[in-house]
Design an enzyme around this catalytic site. Sequence first.
Site, PDB file in Angstrom:
ATOM      1  N   TYR A 158      34.377  55.355  48.254  1.00 46.26           N
ATOM      2  CA  TYR A 158      35.388  55.792  47.274  1.00 46.26           C
ATOM      3  C   TYR A 158      34.831  55.904  45.856  1.00 46.26           C
ATOM      4  O   TYR A 158      35.481  56.458  44.968  1.00 46.26           O
ATOM      5  CB  TYR A 158      36.559  54.785  47.234  1.00 46.26           C
ATOM      6  N   SER A 190      47.284  45.461  39.199  1.00 45.79           N
ATOM      7  CA  SER A 190      46.446  46.649  39.399  1.00 45.79           C
ATOM      8  C   SER A 190      47.143  47.852  38.788  1.00 45.79           C
ATOM      9  O   SER A 190      48.375  47.917  38.764  1.00 45.79           O
ATOM     10  CB  SER A 190      46.225  46.891  40.895  1.00 45.79           C
ATOM     11  N   TYR A 232      49.508  48.188  48.976  1.00 43.34           N
ATOM     12  CA  TYR A 232      48.795  47.553  47.848  1.00 43.34           C
ATOM     13  C   TYR A 232      49.553  47.817  46.550  1.00 43.34           C
ATOM     14  O   TYR A 232      49.817  46.900  45.769  1.00 43.34           O
ATOM     15  CB  TYR A 232      47.376  48.114  47.773  1.00 43.34           C
ATOM     16  N   LYS A 262      51.371  45.096  43.971  1.00 46.30           N
ATOM     17  CA  LYS A 262      51.021  44.951  42.555  1.00 46.30           C
ATOM     18  C   LYS A 262      52.208  45.298  41.655  1.00 46.30           C
ATOM     19  O   LYS A 262      52.331  44.766  40.543  1.00 46.30           O
ATOM     20  CB  LYS A 262      49.795  45.803  42.223  1.00 46.30           C
TER      21      LYS A 262
HETATM   22  P1  NDP Z   1      36.868  40.894  45.670  1.00 40.72           P
HETATM   23  O1  NDP Z   1      37.148  41.340  47.049  1.00 40.72           O
HETATM   24  O2  NDP Z   1      35.535  41.191  45.056  1.00 40.72           O
HETATM   25  O3  NDP Z   1      37.147  39.334  45.513  1.00 40.72           O
HETATM   26  C1  NDP Z   1      38.331  38.819  46.000  1.00 40.72           C
HETATM   27  C2  NDP Z   1      38.384  37.343  45.699  1.00 40.72           C
HETATM   28  O4  NDP Z   1      39.657  36.863  46.129  1.00 40.72           O
HETATM   29  C3  NDP Z   1      37.316  36.562  46.415  1.00 40.72           C
HETATM   30  O5  NDP Z   1      36.932  35.445  45.636  1.00 40.72           O
HETATM   31  C4  NDP Z   1      38.070  36.102  47.664  1.00 40.72           C
HETATM   32  O6  NDP Z   1      37.558  34.910  48.226  1.00 40.72           O
HETATM   33  C5  NDP Z   1      39.440  35.847  47.108  1.00 40.72           C
HETATM   34  N1  NDP Z   1      40.457  35.916  48.139  1.00 40.72           N
HETATM   35  C6  NDP Z   1      40.776  36.957  48.941  1.00 40.72           C
HETATM   36  N2  NDP Z   1      41.751  36.616  49.792  1.00 40.72           N
HETATM   37  C7  NDP Z   1      42.049  35.311  49.508  1.00 40.72           C
HETATM   38  C8  NDP Z   1      42.962  34.394  50.040  1.00 40.72           C
HETATM   39  N3  NDP Z   1      43.767  34.709  51.050  1.00 40.72           N
HETATM   40  N4  NDP Z   1      42.997  33.150  49.510  1.00 40.72           N
HETATM   41  C9  NDP Z   1      42.171  32.785  48.500  1.00 40.72           C
HETATM   42  N5  NDP Z   1      41.275  33.629  47.960  1.00 40.72           N
HETATM   43  C10 NDP Z   1      41.221  34.882  48.457  1.00 40.72           C
HETATM   44  O7  NDP Z   1      38.029  41.568  44.816  1.00 40.72           O
HETATM   45  P2  NDP Z   1      38.169  41.836  43.246  1.00 40.72           P
HETATM   46  O8  NDP Z   1      37.423  40.856  42.473  1.00 40.72           O
HETATM   47  O9  NDP Z   1      37.953  43.265  43.015  1.00 40.72           O
HETATM   48  O10 NDP Z   1      39.730  41.598  43.109  1.00 40.72           O
HETATM   49  C11 NDP Z   1      40.274  40.521  42.350  1.00 40.72           C
HETATM   50  C12 NDP Z   1      41.697  40.900  41.994  1.00 40.72           C
HETATM   51  O11 NDP Z   1      41.666  42.082  41.182  1.00 40.72           O
HETATM   52  C13 NDP Z   1      42.568  41.248  43.201  1.00 40.72           C
HETATM   53  O12 NDP Z   1      43.861  40.747  42.998  1.00 40.72           O
HETATM   54  C14 NDP Z   1      42.569  42.760  43.204  1.00 40.72           C
HETATM   55  O13 NDP Z   1      43.710  43.279  43.818  1.00 40.72           O
HETATM   56  C15 NDP Z   1      42.534  43.043  41.726  1.00 40.72           C
HETATM   57  N6  NDP Z   1      42.064  44.374  41.368  1.00 40.72           N
HETATM   58  C16 NDP Z   1      40.811  44.791  41.651  1.00 40.72           C
HETATM   59  C17 NDP Z   1      40.411  46.057  41.276  1.00 40.72           C
HETATM   60  C18 NDP Z   1      39.058  46.588  41.575  1.00 40.72           C
HETATM   61  O14 NDP Z   1      38.870  47.808  41.489  1.00 40.72           O
HETATM   62  N7  NDP Z   1      38.089  45.765  41.879  1.00 40.72           N
HETATM   63  C19 NDP Z   1      41.326  46.986  40.565  1.00 40.72           C
HETATM   64  C20 NDP Z   1      42.632  46.429  40.329  1.00 40.72           C
HETATM   65  C21 NDP Z   1      42.960  45.178  40.703  1.00 40.72           C
HETATM   66  P3  NDP Z   1      36.732  34.959  49.622  1.00 40.72           P
HETATM   67  O15 NDP Z   1      35.448  35.642  49.292  1.00 40.72           O
HETATM   68  O16 NDP Z   1      36.567  33.566  50.020  1.00 40.72           O
HETATM   69  O17 NDP Z   1      37.560  35.769  50.572  1.00 40.72           O
END
Ligand code: NDP
Length: 248
Positions: free
Chosen positions: A201, A145, A159, A163
């Site tokens: 946000y 991130s 967070y 990262k």
């Molecule tokens: P979402 O919340 O939309 O999706 C998260 C995904 O991760 C889901 O598929 C969820 O599955 C899965 N997940 C969460 N916890 C676990 C766990 N303990 N074990 C296995 N799977 C898990 O988030 P994003 O798509 O936005 O985020 C994806 C990545 O991108 C993350 O690492 C986030 O930190 C990073 N990111 C996102 C940004 C943003 O603005 N969106 C910016 C910068 C980085 P389930 O639904 O089953 O929980």
Amino acid sequence: MKQANSAKAIKAALVTGGSRGIGAAIVERLARDGAAVAFTYASSETAALDLAAKIEAAGGRALAIKADSADEAQLRAAVNRTVDAFGSLDILVNSAGVLEMAPVETFAIAQLDRSYAVNVRGAFIAIQEALRHMQAGGRIVTIGSITAARAGFAGSSVYAMSKGALASMVRGIAIDVAQRGITINNVQPGPTQTDIVPAEYVDALVNMLPVGRLGKPEEIAGMVAYLVSPEAGYVTGASLTMDGGMTA
Ligand code: NDP
């Protein structure tokens, strides 16, 4: 001989956290590019099964695996199930991540532990297990991130810390595996349109973004597609920023 080569061209991939958001866009992109794609989820079973069915309906190969990234045994089993299903593992993308926000004074240590377990420890374990199977040409990508470079908003300490740890870990692992012909890189998105961004946000974040909009999951997936391609063989240990100019 030619046939054997083209059969080998089908790559096997595993994406952690692939049921929703950025991870789901990566799953779809890798599948569209011809990979057989397994992906994990923690609780979104319906979304995961729907995504796998969509890929299969389009003629691709997909496998949804329930595995909590905070659980070492589940994560190692997910890697091994992927290898059992597809016969190899060429690409690992760690996208599973959680965003816990609170001021430092009141941040619950259980939430800190959870953030570390999923965002950092889980990525390390998946990489370690994947490396038992990867051959030369293997590709690893973590989704970090932009908060690793610039915290940006109140309550983001844990967070951002997780990262930042990911970016440092990727640099170290890149050197460990370079001689094996395997690359590892870290993509650092800025605010991107997914469920993880609290609705309240969005306006403030858009104001911080020179491009005047959030990123799209498909745009992050495009960078991942490049990093896992053969032409990216000279890119390793890098943290690549995609933030609409936020840190420009
Ligand atoms: P979402 O919340 O939309 O999706 C998260 C995904 O991760 C889901 O598929 C969820 O599955 C899965 N997940 C969460 N916890 C676990 C766990 N303990 N074990 C296995 N799977 C898990 O988030 P994003 O798509 O936005 O985020 C994806 C990545 O991108 C993350 O690492 C986030 O930190 C990073 N990111 C996102 C940004 C943003 O603005 N969106 C910016 C910068 C980085 P389930 O639904 O089953 O929980």
